[in-house]
Design an enzyme around this catalytic site. Structure first.
Site, PDB file in Angstrom:
ATOM      1  N   CYS A  79       0.866  -1.186   0.000  1.00  0.00           N
ATOM      2  CA  CYS A  79       0.000   0.000   0.000  1.00  0.00           C
ATOM      3  C   CYS A  79       0.893   1.223   0.000  1.00  0.00           C
ATOM      4  O   CYS A  79       1.580   1.496   0.989  1.00  0.00           O
ATOM      5  CB  CYS A  79      -0.921   0.003   1.225  1.00  0.00           C
ATOM      6  SG  CYS A  79      -1.920   1.512   1.374  1.00  0.00           S
ATOM      7  N   ASN A  81       0.280   4.711  -0.314  1.00  0.00           N
ATOM      8  CA  ASN A  81      -0.064   5.814   0.575  1.00  0.00           C
ATOM      9  C   ASN A  81       0.146   5.401   2.026  1.00  0.00           C
ATOM     10  O   ASN A  81       0.549   6.206   2.866  1.00  0.00           O
ATOM     11  CB  ASN A  81      -1.517   6.233   0.350  1.00  0.00           C
ATOM     12  CG  ASN A  81      -1.708   6.959  -0.966  1.00  0.00           C
ATOM     13  OD1 ASN A  81      -0.863   7.741  -1.388  1.00  0.00           O
ATOM     14  ND2 ASN A  81      -2.820   6.701  -1.628  1.00  0.00           N
ATOM     15  N   ASN A 174       1.456  -5.505  -5.770  1.00  0.00           N
ATOM     16  CA  ASN A 174       0.058  -5.939  -5.819  1.00  0.00           C
ATOM     17  C   ASN A 174      -0.461  -5.688  -7.233  1.00  0.00           C
ATOM     18  O   ASN A 174       0.083  -4.876  -7.976  1.00  0.00           O
ATOM     19  CB  ASN A 174      -0.785  -5.225  -4.755  1.00  0.00           C
ATOM     20  CG  ASN A 174      -0.714  -3.713  -4.855  1.00  0.00           C
ATOM     21  OD1 ASN A 174       0.030  -3.158  -5.659  1.00  0.00           O
ATOM     22  ND2 ASN A 174      -1.474  -3.014  -4.040  1.00  0.00           N
ATOM     23  N   HIS A 176      -2.574  -4.634 -10.622  1.00  0.00           N
ATOM     24  CA  HIS A 176      -3.352  -3.489 -11.105  1.00  0.00           C
ATOM     25  C   HIS A 176      -3.753  -3.703 -12.562  1.00  0.00           C
ATOM     26  O   HIS A 176      -2.980  -4.247 -13.360  1.00  0.00           O
ATOM     27  CB  HIS A 176      -2.541  -2.190 -10.996  1.00  0.00           C
ATOM     28  CG  HIS A 176      -2.300  -1.767  -9.585  1.00  0.00           C
ATOM     29  ND1 HIS A 176      -3.150  -0.927  -8.907  1.00  0.00           N
ATOM     30  CD2 HIS A 176      -1.323  -2.105  -8.712  1.00  0.00           C
ATOM     31  CE1 HIS A 176      -2.695  -0.750  -7.682  1.00  0.00           C
ATOM     32  NE2 HIS A 176      -1.582  -1.450  -7.539  1.00  0.00           N
ATOM     33  N   GLU A 225     -10.302  -0.177  -5.426  1.00  0.00           N
ATOM     34  CA  GLU A 225      -9.303  -1.028  -4.806  1.00  0.00           C
ATOM     35  C   GLU A 225      -9.862  -2.391  -4.416  1.00  0.00           C
ATOM     36  O   GLU A 225     -10.986  -2.499  -3.911  1.00  0.00           O
ATOM     37  CB  GLU A 225      -8.710  -0.347  -3.564  1.00  0.00           C
ATOM     38  CG  GLU A 225      -7.831   0.846  -3.882  1.00  0.00           C
ATOM     39  CD  GLU A 225      -6.928   1.224  -2.730  1.00  0.00           C
ATOM     40  OE1 GLU A 225      -6.251   0.326  -2.181  1.00  0.00           O
ATOM     41  OE2 GLU A 225      -6.922   2.414  -2.358  1.00  0.00           O
ATOM     42  N   CYS A 234      -4.873   6.044  -4.260  1.00  0.00           N
ATOM     43  CA  CYS A 234      -4.217   4.740  -4.170  1.00  0.00           C
ATOM     44  C   CYS A 234      -2.784   4.919  -4.640  1.00  0.00           C
ATOM     45  O   CYS A 234      -2.547   5.198  -5.820  1.00  0.00           O
ATOM     46  CB  CYS A 234      -4.952   3.702  -5.022  1.00  0.00           C
ATOM     47  SG  CYS A 234      -4.139   2.071  -5.047  1.00  0.00           S
ATOM     48  N   GLY A 237      -1.627   2.278  -7.028  1.00  0.00           N
ATOM     49  CA  GLY A 237      -2.396   2.497  -8.245  1.00  0.00           C
ATOM     50  C   GLY A 237      -1.839   3.637  -9.069  1.00  0.00           C
ATOM     51  O   GLY A 237      -1.786   3.564 -10.311  1.00  0.00           O
TER      52      GLY A 237
END
Length: 297
Positions: A79, A81, A174, A176, A225, A234, A237
């Protein structure tokens, strides 16, 4: 069980941060869901947990372990952020005096750095575009070549109607799926976001990004998400969207990303061996303590 927490946000992506450096809390998936619930708990997109490194990791210069749970209680790999808020938290709490820390995540090591202007820069690692490593099942699909990247046709079933969208797939630790749209304000995020997230070609589900290119150094972005729904920002993202845009020949190496919660700066050379760097805000909102039912299933 009563626990202390810190509520933080980075560009509107909000988090509950837990300190487990003195020992594990042993929370269940249901208890993470309770904390994230905006009606009965604290409310958050993700729960971030600060843990000490394992002895082997500490010997290799790792400062902390960083564990992330989505609002649905599931643990996830990364993650962006949250990484900035993590760095701000450990610094403000006196858990480290370093401006740059090395942090172990499920997807690898990241290195957040506090900058002089109060923002945080994170080395997010190298993007991965090989479909099988995202992971994305591309068997039987013919990509549309553009620049030195690809866009893949993804068939969606929307209320008995079939539609196909073109997506660029990427992993920032992760998965996307990024699609270009003319206007993020009118993009069908609520309608197609869940369909993309749960598409069978993504065995681990996926974050669905909607990218509007304003010019080569400025984009607008919305992200649905995985395990959360649409968020105000995100970080991974934004990294995946900009890296995909650069590969498609549409963006410069440094891009301002406008999200609904604020602005992020994403930089990538375009070279496969180089990391993506993300810079943005990280703010403490409030601190508190909460009773968590120990009977949650």
């Amino acid at each position: 069980m009563q626990i202390r927490f810190t509520k933080m946000q980075g560009a509107g992506n909000d988090f509950v941060v837990l300190d487990e450096t003195s020992g594990p809390l042993g929370l269940t998936a249901a208890q993470y869901r309770f904390l994230a619930d905006r009606h009965f708990g604290v409310g958050a997109d993700q729960i971030l947990t600060v843990r000490p490194p394992t002895p082997n990791a500490a010997a290799e210069g790792i400062d902390f372990e960083y564990v992330i749970h989505n609002a649905d209680g599931g643990e996830v790999e990364q993650c962006g952020n949250g990484a900035r808020c993590f760095a701000r938290f450990v610094h403000d709490k006196g858990l480290t005096a370093k401006d740059t820390i090395r942090v172990q995540t499920r997807s690898g090591i990241i290195a957040p750095r506090l900058t002089g202007d109060g923002r945080v820069t994170v080395d997010m690692g190298r993007p991965e575009f090989e479909p099988a490593k995202v992971p994305f099942d591309a068997v039987g699909l013919a990509p549309v070549e553009q620049g030195f990247g690809q866009k893949w046709p993804l068939a969606l079933d929307t209320q008995a109607q079939s539609a196909t969208v073109l997506i660029a797939v990427a992993s920032m630790g992760n998965p996307h799926a990024v699609q270009l749209v003319d206007n993020v304000d009118t993009a069908p995020v609520a309608q197609t976001g869940p369909l993309i997230e749960n598409h069978p070609r993504f065995p681990q589900r996926v974050n669905a990004g909607y990218l509007q290119i304003v010019d080569r150094a400025h984009v607008r972005l919305r992200v649905f998400e995985r395990g959360v729904g649409e968020t105000l920002a995100c970080g991974t993202g934004a990294c995946a969207a900009v890296a995909s845009g650069i590969r498609l020949g549409l963006l410069d190496p440094s891009v301002e990303v406008e999200t609904r919660g604020g602005r992020l700066t994403i930089a990538w050379s375009g070279q496969a061996a180089d990391s993506v760097f993300m810079t943005g805000p990280a703010t403490t909102v409030f601190e508190g303590q909460i009773d968590i039912p120990d009977t949650l299933l």
